[in-house]
Design a protein around this motif. Structure first.
Motif, PDB file in Angstrom:
ATOM      1  N   UNK A 157      12.750  88.299 -50.898  1.00 26.67           N
ATOM      2  CA  UNK A 157      13.309  88.219 -50.977  1.00 26.67           C
ATOM      3  C   UNK A 157      14.706  88.807 -51.729  1.00 26.67           C
ATOM      4  N   UNK A 158      14.000  89.746 -52.471  1.00 30.74           N
ATOM      5  CA  UNK A 158      14.742  91.502 -52.462  1.00 30.74           C
ATOM      6  C   UNK A 158      15.308  91.903 -51.616  1.00 30.74           C
ATOM      7  N   UNK A 159      14.515  92.050 -49.946  1.00 26.14           N
ATOM      8  CA  UNK A 159      14.606  92.471 -49.576  1.00 26.14           C
ATOM      9  C   UNK A 159      16.117  91.873 -47.486  1.00 26.14           C
ATOM     10  N   UNK A 160      15.621  91.236 -48.211  1.00 21.98           N
ATOM     11  CA  UNK A 160      16.474  90.110 -47.535  1.00 21.98           C
ATOM     12  C   UNK A 160      18.402  90.737 -48.532  1.00 21.98           C
ATOM     13  N   UNK A 161      18.346  90.782 -49.133  1.00 22.59           N
ATOM     14  CA  UNK A 161      19.425  90.608 -49.659  1.00 22.59           C
ATOM     15  C   UNK A 161      19.480  92.054 -50.275  1.00 22.59           C
ATOM     16  N   UNK A 162      19.118  93.180 -49.973  1.00 21.59           N
ATOM     17  CA  UNK A 162      19.083  94.912 -49.386  1.00 21.59           C
ATOM     18  C   UNK A 162      19.846  94.442 -48.170  1.00 21.59           C
ATOM     19  N   UNK A 163      19.192  93.505 -47.139  1.00 15.44           N
ATOM     20  CA  UNK A 163      19.577  94.092 -45.661  1.00 15.44           C
ATOM     21  C   UNK A 163      20.968  93.559 -45.762  1.00 15.44           C
ATOM     22  N   UNK A 164      21.141  92.084 -46.551  1.00 11.57           N
ATOM     23  CA  UNK A 164      22.885  91.922 -46.039  1.00 11.57           C
ATOM     24  C   UNK A 164      23.314  92.830 -47.337  1.00 11.57           C
ATOM     25  N   UNK A 165      23.408  93.520 -48.642  1.00 10.46           N
ATOM     26  CA  UNK A 165      23.913  93.998 -48.666  1.00 10.46           C
ATOM     27  C   UNK A 165      24.329  95.493 -47.923  1.00 10.46           C
ATOM     28  N   UNK A 182      28.854  98.434 -65.877  1.00 11.44           N
ATOM     29  CA  UNK A 182      29.627  98.870 -66.309  1.00 11.44           C
ATOM     30  C   UNK A 182      29.927 100.029 -67.478  1.00 11.44           C
ATOM     31  N   UNK A 183      29.211 100.165 -67.260  1.00 12.44           N
ATOM     32  CA  UNK A 183      28.635 101.227 -67.697  1.00 12.44           C
ATOM     33  C   UNK A 183      28.442 102.876 -67.493  1.00 12.44           C
ATOM     34  N   UNK A 184      28.039 102.298 -65.911  1.00 14.20           N
ATOM     35  CA  UNK A 184      27.726 103.352 -64.943  1.00 14.20           C
ATOM     36  C   UNK A 184      28.018 102.960 -63.902  1.00 14.20           C
ATOM     37  N   UNK A 185      29.236 103.273 -63.232  1.00 14.53           N
ATOM     38  CA  UNK A 185      29.850 102.173 -62.186  1.00 14.53           C
ATOM     39  C   UNK A 185      29.064 102.744 -61.003  1.00 14.53           C
ATOM     40  N   UNK A 186      27.846 103.952 -60.603  1.00 12.43           N
ATOM     41  CA  UNK A 186      27.233 104.372 -59.772  1.00 12.43           C
ATOM     42  C   UNK A 186      25.508 103.525 -59.932  1.00 12.43           C
ATOM     43  N   UNK A 187      25.670 102.649 -60.227  1.00 16.08           N
ATOM     44  CA  UNK A 187      24.223 101.816 -60.576  1.00 16.08           C
ATOM     45  C   UNK A 187      24.336 100.758 -59.524  1.00 16.08           C
ATOM     46  N   UNK A 188      23.219 100.446 -58.481  1.00 16.52           N
ATOM     47  CA  UNK A 188      22.895  99.126 -57.873  1.00 16.52           C
ATOM     48  C   UNK A 188      21.679  98.228 -58.351  1.00 16.52           C
ATOM     49  N   UNK A 189      21.986  97.139 -58.622  1.00 13.41           N
ATOM     50  CA  UNK A 189      20.746  96.713 -59.486  1.00 13.41           C
ATOM     51  C   UNK A 189      20.484  95.329 -58.974  1.00 13.41           C
ATOM     52  N   UNK A 190      19.112  95.326 -58.549  1.00 13.61           N
ATOM     53  CA  UNK A 190      18.758  93.921 -57.405  1.00 13.61           C
ATOM     54  C   UNK A 190      18.628  93.090 -59.121  1.00 13.61           C
ATOM     55  N   UNK A 191      19.155  91.994 -58.955  1.00  9.59           N
ATOM     56  CA  UNK A 191      18.584  90.884 -59.920  1.00  9.59           C
ATOM     57  C   UNK A 191      18.389  89.792 -59.423  1.00  9.59           C
ATOM     58  N   UNK A 207      19.888 100.717 -49.576  1.00  8.09           N
ATOM     59  CA  UNK A 207      18.489 101.070 -49.272  1.00  8.09           C
ATOM     60  C   UNK A 207      17.757 100.994 -50.646  1.00  8.09           C
ATOM     61  N   UNK A 208      16.685 100.492 -50.329  1.00 10.11           N
ATOM     62  CA  UNK A 208      15.783 100.500 -51.463  1.00 10.11           C
ATOM     63  C   UNK A 208      16.193 101.628 -52.612  1.00 10.11           C
ATOM     64  N   UNK A 209      15.813 103.024 -51.743  1.00 10.07           N
ATOM     65  CA  UNK A 209      16.113 104.084 -52.928  1.00 10.07           C
ATOM     66  C   UNK A 209      18.015 103.886 -53.611  1.00 10.07           C
ATOM     67  N   UNK A 210      18.591 103.277 -52.901  1.00 15.95           N
ATOM     68  CA  UNK A 210      19.334 103.672 -53.754  1.00 15.95           C
ATOM     69  C   UNK A 210      19.389 102.251 -54.861  1.00 15.95           C
ATOM     70  N   UNK A 211      18.633 101.387 -55.108  1.00 22.74           N
ATOM     71  CA  UNK A 211      18.449 100.938 -56.449  1.00 22.74           C
ATOM     72  C   UNK A 211      18.119 101.569 -57.306  1.00 22.74           C
ATOM     73  N   UNK A 212      18.915 101.268 -58.316  1.00 23.95           N
ATOM     74  CA  UNK A 212      18.607 101.935 -60.310  1.00 23.95           C
ATOM     75  C   UNK A 212      17.563 101.165 -60.979  1.00 23.95           C
ATOM     76  N   UNK A 213      17.888  99.616 -61.000  1.00 13.93           N
ATOM     77  CA  UNK A 213      17.422  98.862 -62.133  1.00 13.93           C
ATOM     78  C   UNK A 213      16.921  97.634 -60.558  1.00 13.93           C
ATOM     79  N   UNK A 214      15.705  96.921 -61.352  1.00 14.65           N
ATOM     80  CA  UNK A 214      15.267  96.207 -61.319  1.00 14.65           C
ATOM     81  C   UNK A 214      14.874  94.707 -62.478  1.00 14.65           C
TER      82      UNK A 214
END
Length: 324
Positions: free
Chosen positions: A58-66, A127-136, A69-76
């Motif tokens: 599911x994460x791979x599909x969401x990353x592809x749509x967005x 909100x505390x760090x706008x550079x973050x990209x997060x996988x939920x 890259x997985x390396x850009x994710x700060x938090x899962x």
């Protein structure tokens, strides 16, 4: 605002179990299940389809749509109550599977409300760090946590995973408000033990097994009222009327709960996204699976107001409003 969903994804096991299939293993009928739950089928994991495997797909599909890259994710963050191991977390396995080497990762246990709670947490991190990209992610393999001789529970649940990539935007789109609650006093109406304790001093007396127990009628009453109250409270807090909402994506518990909620909120049927008939109750995965399906079906457009609501064991419940 400014924290938006950049992409969605979902994943379901290939094996489909119909009501007719369940008739062969438990004292039930297709008519009985449809009448009480609206569920016609559910997806059930087979060999190797652990919770983290579905979550990673599911994460791979969401990353592809967005386009992220997985390396850009700060938090899962993974909302789950059915990871195949207690430690490491499902989120850590997802990190490994997708190669998100720059992320830290953890699970969140709020039962069926896990995805909404995790979305709220992601919003506050960004909100505390706008550079973050997060996988939920919401992911479950509840087929491994059921008593398959209990027709009151085994007919309800299915396996699957849904994911969203959350990031910053300079627009006014994003999370408008949340209204979340919990009540641990009612835990014994819907619960699931872990493995039996090996410390005799803290063993649960008459340990019944590590699978879901539910007082269905009581859960039904609490679920409908709680989600109704959460939605109305959120609308009051935000000053936005329900008529302004483009689409409501509720937790897909069962059709009776959803129909009662729709009736109480006086919502037109076309505004409510329902897919419980195809997947059953996938707990924390139900809202993100429905969100991805609605998104890919073209049911959501930029600037639409999307309302989520959920209810789960704990009890946990709440509502969230998002400007897409």
């Amino acid at each position: 605002m400014g924290r938006i969903i950049l992409g969605t994804g979902s994943s379901l096991p290939s094996k489909v179990v119909t009501n007719e299939d369940l008739e062969k293993i438990v004292d039930t009928t297709d008519e009985w299940i449809r009448t009480r739950t609206g569920i016609q089928q559910r997806h059930i994991s087979t060999t190797g389809e652990y919770t983290h495997v579905l979550a990673a797909r599911a994460a791979a599909n969401a990353l592809e749509m967005a386009g992220v890259a997985a390396e850009e994710i700060s938090l899962i963050i993974v909302g789950t109550i059915s990871s195949h191991m207690l430690m490491p977390s499902c989120a850590c396995f997802v990190q490994k599977e997708i190669g998100a080497q720059n992320a830290f990762a953890f699970d969140l246990n709020a039962a069926c409300s896990g995805f909404l709670y995790a979305l709220d947490l992601a919003d506050k991190y960004i909100h505390s760090d706008k550079e973050k990209k997060i996988l939920v992610i919401g992911a479950e393999t509840l087929s491994g946590r059921l008593n398959w001789e209990d027709r009151n529970t085994c007919i309800l649940f299915g396996d699957g995973a849904g994911a969203a990539v959350v990031g910053h935007s300079d627009s006014d789109r994003g999370f408008v408000g949340v209204n979340h609650f919990s009540d641990g006093n009612l835990w014994n109406l819907l619960y699931m033990h872990t493995a039996e304790s090996t410390n005799p001093d803290i063993k649960v007396k008459d340990w019944p097994g590590a699978h879901i127990f539910m007082e269905g009628r009581e859960v039904f009453k609490h679920a409908v009222k709680a989600m109704d109250d959460a939605v109305r409270g959120l609308m009051q807090k935000t000053g936005i009327g329900l008529e302004s909402v483009k689409l409501v994506i509720p937790h897909q518990a069962n059709i009776r709960i959803l129909n009662n909620l729709v009736e109480r909120l006086e919502l037109p049927a076309e505004k409510v996204f329902i897919n419980a008939q195809k997947y059953g109750n996938t707990s924390a995965a139900s809202i993100p699976i429905a969100l991805d399906e609605a998104n890919r079906d073209g049911r959501i457009e930029e600037n639409d107001l999307i309302l989520f609501c959920s209810f789960g064991g704990g009890f946990t419940w709440g509502a969230s409003l998002l400007k897409w």
